[in-house]
Design a protein around this motif. Structure first.
Motif, PDB file in Angstrom:
ATOM      1  N   UNK A 111       0.878  -1.133   0.056  1.00 18.94           N
ATOM      2  CA  UNK A 111       0.008   0.040  -0.003  1.00 18.94           C
ATOM      3  C   UNK A 111       0.871   1.411   0.149  1.00 18.94           C
ATOM      4  N   UNK A 112       0.220   2.279  -0.369  1.00 17.34           N
ATOM      5  CA  UNK A 112       0.801   3.599  -0.643  1.00 17.34           C
ATOM      6  C   UNK A 112       0.004   4.600   0.347  1.00 17.34           C
ATOM      7  N   UNK A 113       0.539   5.095   1.131  1.00 18.15           N
ATOM      8  CA  UNK A 113      -0.021   6.264   1.953  1.00 18.15           C
ATOM      9  C   UNK A 113       0.373   7.651   1.302  1.00 18.15           C
ATOM     10  N   UNK A 114      -0.378   8.290   0.563  1.00 10.62           N
ATOM     11  CA  UNK A 114       0.084   9.479  -0.180  1.00 10.62           C
ATOM     12  C   UNK A 114      -0.108  10.661   0.524  1.00 10.62           C
ATOM     13  N   UNK A 115      -0.636  10.754   1.584  1.00  7.30           N
ATOM     14  CA  UNK A 115      -0.560  12.107   2.530  1.00  7.30           C
ATOM     15  C   UNK A 115      -0.430  11.726   3.823  1.00  7.30           C
ATOM     16  N   UNK A 116       0.616  12.098   4.791  1.00  3.85           N
ATOM     17  CA  UNK A 116       0.689  11.912   6.040  1.00  3.85           C
ATOM     18  C   UNK A 116       1.629  13.249   6.597  1.00  3.85           C
ATOM     19  N   UNK A 117       1.073  13.510   7.952  1.00  8.56           N
ATOM     20  CA  UNK A 117       2.151  14.349   8.522  1.00  8.56           C
ATOM     21  C   UNK A 117       2.687  13.409   9.655  1.00  8.56           C
ATOM     22  N   UNK A 118       3.898  12.660   9.510  1.00 11.91           N
ATOM     23  CA  UNK A 118       4.321  11.762  10.386  1.00 11.91           C
ATOM     24  C   UNK A 118       4.599  12.343  11.810  1.00 11.91           C
ATOM     25  N   UNK A 119       5.328  13.612  11.833  1.00  6.78           N
ATOM     26  CA  UNK A 119       5.679  14.161  13.180  1.00  6.78           C
ATOM     27  C   UNK A 119       4.515  14.168  14.075  1.00  6.78           C
ATOM     28  N   UNK A 120       3.223  14.557  13.640  1.00  8.57           N
ATOM     29  CA  UNK A 120       2.280  14.703  14.399  1.00  8.57           C
ATOM     30  C   UNK A 120       1.890  13.697  15.368  1.00  8.57           C
ATOM     31  N   UNK A 121       2.508  12.380  15.021  1.00  8.24           N
ATOM     32  CA  UNK A 121       2.204  11.152  15.863  1.00  8.24           C
ATOM     33  C   UNK A 121       2.775  11.577  17.209  1.00  8.24           C
ATOM     34  N   UNK A 122       3.618  12.599  17.595  1.00 12.02           N
ATOM     35  CA  UNK A 122       3.865  12.891  19.073  1.00 12.02           C
ATOM     36  C   UNK A 122       2.747  13.567  19.695  1.00 12.02           C
ATOM     37  N   UNK A 123       1.741  13.926  19.122  1.00 16.06           N
ATOM     38  CA  UNK A 123       0.573  14.444  19.651  1.00 16.06           C
ATOM     39  C   UNK A 123      -0.714  13.679  19.347  1.00 16.06           C
ATOM     40  N   UNK A 124      -0.727  12.497  19.518  1.00 18.74           N
ATOM     41  CA  UNK A 124      -1.878  11.681  19.285  1.00 18.74           C
ATOM     42  C   UNK A 124      -3.128  12.028  20.063  1.00 18.74           C
ATOM     43  N   UNK A 131      -5.148   7.971  -1.847  1.00 18.29           N
ATOM     44  CA  UNK A 131      -5.727   7.924  -0.598  1.00 18.29           C
ATOM     45  C   UNK A 131      -4.540   8.148   0.279  1.00 18.29           C
ATOM     46  N   UNK A 132      -4.586   8.903   1.227  1.00 19.54           N
ATOM     47  CA  UNK A 132      -3.741   9.261   2.519  1.00 19.54           C
ATOM     48  C   UNK A 132      -4.340   9.348   3.827  1.00 19.54           C
ATOM     49  N   UNK A 133      -3.629   9.071   5.017  1.00 21.40           N
ATOM     50  CA  UNK A 133      -4.323   9.224   6.280  1.00 21.40           C
ATOM     51  C   UNK A 133      -4.119  10.371   7.024  1.00 21.40           C
ATOM     52  N   UNK A 134      -3.323  11.159   6.316  1.00 23.10           N
ATOM     53  CA  UNK A 134      -3.275  12.466   6.817  1.00 23.10           C
ATOM     54  C   UNK A 134      -2.702  12.900   8.185  1.00 23.10           C
ATOM     55  N   UNK A 135      -3.284  13.742   8.922  1.00 19.09           N
ATOM     56  CA  UNK A 135      -2.642  14.111  10.330  1.00 19.09           C
ATOM     57  C   UNK A 135      -2.753  12.705  11.331  1.00 19.09           C
ATOM     58  N   UNK A 136      -1.595  12.392  11.925  1.00 17.03           N
ATOM     59  CA  UNK A 136      -1.593  11.355  12.505  1.00 17.03           C
ATOM     60  C   UNK A 136      -1.819  11.793  14.177  1.00 17.03           C
ATOM     61  N   UNK A 137      -2.178  12.980  14.322  1.00 16.19           N
ATOM     62  CA  UNK A 137      -2.985  13.579  15.586  1.00 16.19           C
ATOM     63  C   UNK A 137      -4.227  12.756  15.646  1.00 16.19           C
ATOM     64  N   UNK A 138      -4.760  12.688  14.370  1.00 12.87           N
ATOM     65  CA  UNK A 138      -6.417  11.999  14.264  1.00 12.87           C
ATOM     66  C   UNK A 138      -6.511  10.916  13.865  1.00 12.87           C
ATOM     67  N   UNK A 139      -5.429  10.230  13.198  1.00 14.31           N
ATOM     68  CA  UNK A 139      -5.644   8.965  12.752  1.00 14.31           C
ATOM     69  C   UNK A 139      -4.364   8.127  13.040  1.00 14.31           C
ATOM     70  N   UNK A 140      -4.539   6.656  12.745  1.00 14.64           N
ATOM     71  CA  UNK A 140      -3.279   5.839  12.878  1.00 14.64           C
ATOM     72  C   UNK A 140      -3.131   5.951  11.113  1.00 14.64           C
ATOM     73  N   UNK A 141      -1.997   5.477  10.835  1.00 15.33           N
ATOM     74  CA  UNK A 141      -1.724   5.665   9.625  1.00 15.33           C
ATOM     75  C   UNK A 141      -1.906   4.096   8.592  1.00 15.33           C
ATOM     76  N   UNK A 142      -2.896   3.571   9.196  1.00  9.27           N
ATOM     77  CA  UNK A 142      -3.367   2.341   8.692  1.00  9.27           C
ATOM     78  C   UNK A 142      -4.108   2.559   7.216  1.00  9.27           C
ATOM     79  N   UNK A 143      -3.576   2.106   6.343  1.00 11.35           N
ATOM     80  CA  UNK A 143      -4.382   2.234   5.104  1.00 11.35           C
ATOM     81  C   UNK A 143      -5.512   1.436   5.036  1.00 11.35           C
ATOM     82  N   UNK A 144      -5.691   0.231   5.754  1.00  8.89           N
ATOM     83  CA  UNK A 144      -7.033  -0.572   5.559  1.00  8.89           C
ATOM     84  C   UNK A 144      -7.901  -0.002   6.104  1.00  8.89           C
ATOM     85  N   UNK A 145      -7.721   0.574   7.338  1.00  8.71           N
ATOM     86  CA  UNK A 145      -8.720   1.607   7.771  1.00  8.71           C
ATOM     87  C   UNK A 145      -9.232   2.546   7.131  1.00  8.71           C
TER      88      UNK A 145
END
Length: 383
Positions: free
Chosen positions: A54-67, A286-300
């Motif tokens: 799978x390809x996650x085409x849009x993510x702000x990965x640094x935001x995982x620090x503020x889930x 498709x992208x999971x976008x901001x990891x503040x709100x979402x897991x980076x799970x493309x199946x979801x």
């Protein structure tokens, strides 16, 4: 030579299900065949789907620090640069905390079948280097699109903006400012132009919700989409709220769009018009976008996108088309040699236990990490 045998292979750009064996050498798929292949290095994929990773085409990965921080606040309060809640948290987080959060996010992506992600990297050159440090021992493809705080500075000279942009492009795969609500039109044009000159990606958030479109039309006489296309951006994010003529022009200019349905739902800003994108033959990712709100799970992301679209339009929407948004469509929008399985292409793939008779819905509706038997990236077995 690695042979994957007896699997149901989702083959080619159309993800056609075929019972076949795959032969891989030096990271490349060299043959799909039904004949028996002799090799000392085999994987038996009986009862499994062999799918593009799978390809996650849009993510702000640094935001995982503020889930899960900021739930219930407005989108402007949470993510509007440069003073949104996420920017405050990012600026107050240590490098070690950011690196550890990004490492965990990348490992979660691998565990859920993602081989490639596109990160919209805040923090200028320092932010780029943080991600490079975090990912140096993690076997996942990273496409890094940089940005710098100077892009938001209305007092900064255009000469200085151009200089910063050129320097960033030495270290990343393109540039991605937030949106027209935060940058001047002249800055947007410079960023898109510098990317074009260097053959790199220029991307921008557009039409995420109605207010930004309304403000754009009132202030400039043009929608955010029209302004982005006029500036020359080659990858658009969100486009939940198109106005008349937007989708037609995106289609005519053959510019791909990345949709992020779960993020849009979390922020209560709208529903991506995926069926309308399809009617206009817009290449949609498709992208999971901001990891503040979402897991980076493309199946979801795929399951949410499929069922939300059917509910919104009260119409059937093809699960094959949703799976393409997370795989094959990316091959035509991003600088990758994966996304679909074909002879001569990179062997980024996953072997997944087939849980229902419908291969696409088996992946979208039912697959969990525990059902992924094997993930292969560039011919290397990751697990």
């Amino acid at each position: 030579m690695l042979v994957i045998e007896n699997g149901l292979v989702l083959w080619g750009e159309n993800l056609d299900p075929q019972k076949a064996n795959l032969i891989i050498e030096e990271g490349i798929i060299i043959e799909k065949t039904t004949r028996k292949v002799h090799s000392s290095h085999k994987i038996d994929a009986t009862g499994c789907i062999v799918s593009p990773a799978l390809v996650n085409a849009h993510v702000h990965i640094g935001d995982a620090v503020a889930m899960d921080v900021g739930d219930g606040k407005s989108i402007a309060e949470i993510v509007k640069p440069p003073h949104g809640l996420k920017h405050q948290i990012l600026s107050n987080s240590s490098s070690d905390d950011l690196i550890q959060a990004m490492k965990k996010a990348m490992m979660e992506m691998l565990s859920t079948g993602t081989s490639t992600f596109v990160d919209y990297r805040e923090g200028g050159l320092a932010g780029i280097k943080l991600l490079q440090e975090a990912g140096k021992d993690i076997p996942i493809h990273k496409i890094i699109l940089g940005r710098d705080d100077i892009f938001f500075d209305n007092e900064a000279s255009l000469t200085k903006v151009k200089k910063v942009a050129r320097n960033l492009l030495k270290h990343c795969d393109g540039l991605a400012p937030s949106g027209f609500g935060e940058i001047r039109e002249e800055v947007a044009s410079i960023l898109a132009h510098e990317c074009k000159k260097q053959g790199k990606i220029s991307s921008i958030h557009v039409a995420e919700y109605e207010d930004v479109q309304d403000n754009s039309v009132k202030e400039t006489g043009k929608s955010e989409v029209k302004r982005a296309l006029d500036c020359g951006f080659k990858l658009l994010i969100h486009l939940n709220s198109p106005v008349s003529g937007d989708l037609r022009e995106v289609s005519l200019k053959n510019v791909p769009v990345v949709s992020c349905p779960r993020s849009n739902g979390a922020l209560a800003v709208g529903i991506p018009p995926l069926l309308d994108f399809q009617k206009y033959k817009i290449n949609t990712l498709l992208g999971t976008d901001n990891l503040m709100f979402n897991s980076p799970n493309m199946f979801r992301e795929m399951e949410y996108a499929l069922k939300l679209t059917r509910g919104f339009y009260k119409s059937h929407f093809s699960p094959a088309d949703i799976l393409k948004m997370a795989t094959a469509n990316a091959a035509h929008a991003l600088p990758i040699d994966s996304g679909f399985l074909d002879e001569g292409r990179l062997s980024d793939l996953m072997i997944v236990k087939q849980l229902s008779s419908h291969p696409y819905l088996s992946l979208i509706n039912r697959t969990e990490s525990k059902n992924i038997i094997c993930l292969i990236i560039k011919g290397n077995i990751i697990y």
